[in-house]
Design a protein around this motif. Structure first.
Motif, PDB file in Angstrom:
ATOM      1  N   LYS A 127      -3.586  25.612  -0.568  1.00 32.45           N
ATOM      2  CA  LYS A 127      -2.133  25.396  -1.189  1.00 32.45           C
ATOM      3  C   LYS A 127      -2.132  23.971  -1.016  1.00 32.45           C
ATOM      4  O   LYS A 127      -2.437  23.176  -0.227  1.00 32.45           O
ATOM      5  CB  LYS A 127      -1.321  26.387  -0.605  1.00 32.45           C
ATOM      6  N   SER A 129       0.504  22.484  -0.126  1.00 36.63           N
ATOM      7  CA  SER A 129       1.416  21.992   1.176  1.00 36.63           C
ATOM      8  C   SER A 129       0.728  22.058   2.064  1.00 36.63           C
ATOM      9  O   SER A 129       0.721  21.152   3.189  1.00 36.63           O
ATOM     10  CB  SER A 129       2.537  23.086   1.363  1.00 36.63           C
ATOM     11  N   ASN A 132      -1.448  18.630   1.947  1.00 36.37           N
ATOM     12  CA  ASN A 132      -0.394  17.445   2.213  1.00 36.37           C
ATOM     13  C   ASN A 132      -0.357  17.422   3.850  1.00 36.37           C
ATOM     14  O   ASN A 132      -0.516  16.121   4.440  1.00 36.37           O
ATOM     15  CB  ASN A 132       0.969  17.665   1.730  1.00 36.37           C
ATOM     16  N   GLU A 133      -0.165  18.699   4.630  1.00 42.20           N
ATOM     17  CA  GLU A 133      -0.070  18.390   5.894  1.00 42.20           C
ATOM     18  C   GLU A 133      -1.344  17.867   6.600  1.00 42.20           C
ATOM     19  O   GLU A 133      -1.413  17.290   7.411  1.00 42.20           O
ATOM     20  CB  GLU A 133       0.267  19.985   6.643  1.00 42.20           C
ATOM     21  N   GLU A 152       4.969  17.892  -3.762  1.00 41.48           N
ATOM     22  CA  GLU A 152       4.889  19.148  -3.510  1.00 41.48           C
ATOM     23  C   GLU A 152       4.808  20.057  -4.665  1.00 41.48           C
ATOM     24  O   GLU A 152       4.937  21.181  -4.449  1.00 41.48           O
ATOM     25  CB  GLU A 152       6.198  19.491  -2.465  1.00 41.48           C
TER      26      GLU A 152
END
Length: 299
Positions: A127, A129, A132-133, A152
């Motif tokens: 995913k 998200s 990004n993390e 996002e």
């Protein structure tokens, strides 16, 4: 009568008879007792200091055709105690009814680490998200500065603006829309010649492949009038009309005999969308091999 042999006997008795020294018994050494052997201490394997940040979804499945089709795998990304970026690949053959085993573990540079995560996005195994993390942790660890704000995915209003743009393209028909992980896609058909076309939108990522070179992919800046396809040229012209600036790049696979190509359009000032917008436009047959996040043809 005197004994005539008495004289001889007495003289014999007078002879000194050598005395034998008393024999001392030699004691044999007692048999040495074998000391019990103590087994050496077992060497303990070094503790695994790997710290998991994220993992991809299990990729593969069971199809009774060939051995390679009966295969499952996934990747785990993270770091270790030495501050290195690591990718670990786990795999198994389900027909053996065994658990997943470690295929390999590799230390990666930040660019290699990022490219693998972008490929996971392209395959749909991660995913946006999660990406990004994970990439934010990698950037902090390696002290790599980001070039773009985090993305996002499109909001509902932004998706509506993109759909309105595609609906206004009167040279294309039979439009179908799909929102995938962070992208907005339009599949359509030309009004003449029945050519299938695909248009995909997304925004740049903090560490986008747009800023690096992809192996086996050439990039050539082109003007709108240099676009060979009449239908792709129409999309580029419409983007140029509604936006403040537009930059076209032709991406071509150098490792493919068919030399698949995709036009990447970077625009600014798109209505109701802040910042930079990326649009990839190509024949629909080229997109199964093209990664819109990794910007390569390795899929």
């Amino acid at each position: 009568m005197k004994n005539p042999f008495k004289r001889f006997r007495s003289s014999r008795e007078k002879e000194e008879i050598p005395q034998q020294e008393p024999q001392t018994e030699i004691e044999e050494p007692a048999p040495q007792q074998e000391e019990p052997t103590v087994p050496p201490p077992e060497e303990k394997a070094p503790a695994d200091d790997f710290v998991e940040w994220c993992r991809s979804q299990v990729h593969g499945g069971i199809e009774r055709r060939e051995r390679n089709d009966i295969f499952e795998e996934y990747s785990v990304y993270g770091t270790n105690g030495k501050g290195r970026l690591i990718c670990r690949r786990w795999h198994r053959y389900p027909e053996h009814e065994r658990d997943f085993g470690l295929a390999y573990s590799r230390d990666l540079s930040f660019d290699e680490f990022n490219r693998r995560l972008l490929s996971e996005l392209d395959k749909g195994d991660m995913k946006l998200s999660v990406y990004n993390e994970c990439i934010e942790k990698a950037a902090l660890l390696t002290q790599i500065a980001s070039q773009e704000p985090p993305f996002e995915g499109f909001s509902e209003s932004e998706a509506a603006a993109l759909k309105a743009f595609c609906e206004a393209l009167d040279t294309l028909t039979d439009k179908e829309y799909l929102r995938t992980e962070g992208t907005f896609c339009c599949s359509c058909r030309s009004v003449v010649g029945d050519e299938r076309l695909s248009i995909r939108f997304r925004k740049p990522l903090p560490h986008d492949a747009l800023f690096t070179e992809a192996p086996g992919v050439s990039r050539k800046p082109v003007e709108g009038y240099e676009i060979e396809s009449l239908w792709i040229m129409g999309v580029a012209n419409r983007l140029g009309e509604c936006c403040q600036s537009r930059k076209n790049t032709l991406l071509t696979s150098e490792w493919s005999l068919n030399r698949e190509s995709v036009y990447l359009m970077r625009v600014e000032g798109f209505p109701d969308i802040d910042g930079v917008l990326l649009a990839a436009v190509a024949d629909e047959a080229a997109f199964p091999h093209f990664g819109f996040y990794s910007l390569d043809f390795s899929q």
